[in-house]
Design an enzyme around this catalytic site. Structure first.
Site, short mmCIF file in Angstrom:
data_model
loop_
_atom_site.label_atom_id
_atom_site.label_comp_id
_atom_site.label_asym_id
_atom_site.label_seq_id
_atom_site.Cartn_x
_atom_site.Cartn_y
_atom_site.Cartn_z
N ASP A 77 0.81 -1.23 0.00
CA ASP A 77 0.00 0.00 0.00
C ASP A 77 0.84 1.27 0.00
O ASP A 77 0.57 2.21 -0.74
CB ASP A 77 -1.07 0.00 1.12
N SER A 126 -6.27 -0.45 15.50
CA SER A 126 -6.03 1.00 15.54
C SER A 126 -6.81 1.72 14.45
O SER A 126 -7.41 2.77 14.69
CB SER A 126 -4.54 1.31 15.45
N ASP A 173 -5.52 -0.15 5.79
CA ASP A 173 -6.34 -0.55 6.95
C ASP A 173 -7.55 0.36 7.11
O ASP A 173 -8.67 -0.11 7.32
CB ASP A 173 -5.49 -0.49 8.23
C1 GLA Z 1 0.10 -2.37 8.48
C2 GLA Z 1 -0.10 -0.97 7.91
C3 GLA Z 1 -0.74 -1.05 6.52
C4 GLA Z 1 0.03 -2.01 5.61
C5 GLA Z 1 0.28 -3.34 6.32
C6 GLA Z 1 1.16 -4.26 5.53
O1 GLA Z 1 -1.14 -2.98 8.72
O2 GLA Z 1 -0.92 -0.21 8.76
O3 GLA Z 1 -0.81 0.24 5.96
O4 GLA Z 1 1.21 -1.43 5.17
O5 GLA Z 1 0.86 -3.16 7.59
O6 GLA Z 1 0.54 -4.67 4.35
#
Ligand code: GLA
Length: 386
Positions: A35, A125, A169
């Site tokens: 991402d 979170s 997320d």
């Molecule tokens: C965490 C981060 C996301 C993403 C994942 C790995 O969850 O918050 O933005 O980068 O790791 O895919």
């Protein structure tokens, strides 16, 4: 932690709530660490969620109460600093973003709680940020659209908490849709749903119980290693703004110029982006065998190229490989522990989970937690304040 508990905890402290919100955690089927390189991801919102009760406050103090922890913070929404409670900063970060954008947030009261396991890589979170962002938007009629609320929640985490996460997320928590996986293009923010309600199969998570601590982990190191790769490609005259623009032939042709570790990091991202596209096509034609295979390939890449797995999650995935009931599996989320995500034949889940839990106990003397994840709608207000 259900709606009644959250509501009655609110009533005991602040009187009647005027609004209830639910905000889910997420799984990520495939597309890990892509991402923040503006690539593709395939997450889904799941039925592990946080419920919020909210109402305006009658004084100038805002109160946030975490029911699971039985802890509270109080602050003046026009003037506050970082909290010494980690969870508090996710909430404060959301208010801070509003403040920075010139919205004056009246004081409010909020209790929240839920069942998203901590440290499992299921984005509790993001659920907290997005639930509060949507709750305040509704409570005070701010009229900010959903996409802005997603971006604002991500920035809250980047700027106030200090975790340089991507947008996956928060996006999944808000735009998730029941029984569908969400393919997100993290550059354009265009998205498309793919049916993930697979007859006879379930998404099952096995929690290694090894906690990842993203903020001080290797997350930001991976990010800068890949940025180093992008800078090198640019120096070599390639038109790339991020690894999203890089291709495997481009990397291969220029391999000699790369530091060996940086090369592997970049190759992982380029391959993982392709795997998301392949996995979506497999889902669309209900080709579950190929879909499962992509999960295993992702695991290989995370283990050997991006190097974000740990012995516990590697062991768990390896145990699934010879099990016919499991179509595919891989470590999920930020890395260095957390859950592995699998697609498992429903009728075999109990038997296989027991078998895996026993093997895990023997090997690491750790208990394995098992969650069956059903895909649900993203963050929404609930219309049933009683
Ligand atoms: C965490 C981060 C996301 C993403 C994942 C790995 O969850 O918050 O933005 O980068 O790791 O895919």
């Amino acid at each position: 932690m259900n709606q009644e508990t959250i509501q009655s905890e609110f009533e005991a402290r602040y009187g009647k709530p005027t609004l209830l919100v639910r905000s889910p955690g997420r799984v990520n089927l495939i597309g890990e660490h892509t991402d923040y390189h503006l690539g593709f991801v395939l997450p889904a919102a799941v039925d592990k969620e946080i419920i919020f009760a909210l109402a305006p406050s009658s004084d100038d103090q805002a109160h946030l109460h975490a029911v699971n922890l039985d802890e509270s913070i109080a602050f003046n929404p026009q003037d506050f600093r970082k909290s010494n409670k980690d969870w508090g900063n996710y909430g404060l970060g959301v208010v801070d973003q509003r403040r920075q954008r010139g919205y004056s947030i009246p004081a409010f009261n909020c209790t929240f709680g839920g069942n998203i396991p901590q440290g499992a890589g299921m984005s509790s979170s993001a659920a907290l940020e997005c639930g509060l962002a949507i709750g305040l938007n509704e409570l005070f009629g701010l009229g900010i659209d959903k996409i802005e609320l997603v971006k604002l929640s991500q920035r809250a985490e980047n700027e106030f908490v200090g975790m340089n996460c991507g947008i996956m997320d928060q996006f999944a928590s808000v735009f998730g849709k029941a029984r569908q996986a969400l393919k997100l293009d993290c550059r354009s923010l265009e998205y498309q749903y793919y049916p993930a309600d697979i007859a006879g199969y379930k998404i099952v998570l096995f929690n290694s119980g090894v906690k990842h601590s993203l903020v001080d982990s290797e997350y930001n190191v991976r990010r800068s290693q890949c940025e180093e790769g992008v800078a090198l490609l640019q120096k070599l005259g390639k038109e790339v703004e991020s690894l999203r623009d890089a291709t495997l032939p481009m990397l291969e042709k220029n391999q000699e110029h790369f530091d060996e570790v940086v090369y592997r990091r970049c190759a992982y991202i380029v391959n993982e982006n392709q795997r998301v596209t392949d996995a979506c096509e497999a889902l669309a034609r209900q080709d579950l065998a190929t879909f499962g295979q992509k999960l295993y390939e992702s695991q290989q890449g995370m283990q050997h190229e991006y190097e974000i797995t740990v012995p516990e999650t590697e062991f768990l995935v390896d145990q699934t490989r010879s099990e016919p009931a499991v179509l595919g599996g891989r470590q999920m989320g930020g890395g260095f522990g957390g859950c592995i995500i699998n697609l498992i034949k429903e009728a075999e889940i109990n038997r296989f989970s027991d078998q895996l839990a026993q093997a895990y106990k023997e090997k690491f003397d750790l208990d394995l937690e098992v969650y069956i994840a059903d895909i649900v709608n993203g963050t929404e207000t609930m219309n049933n304040v009683q």
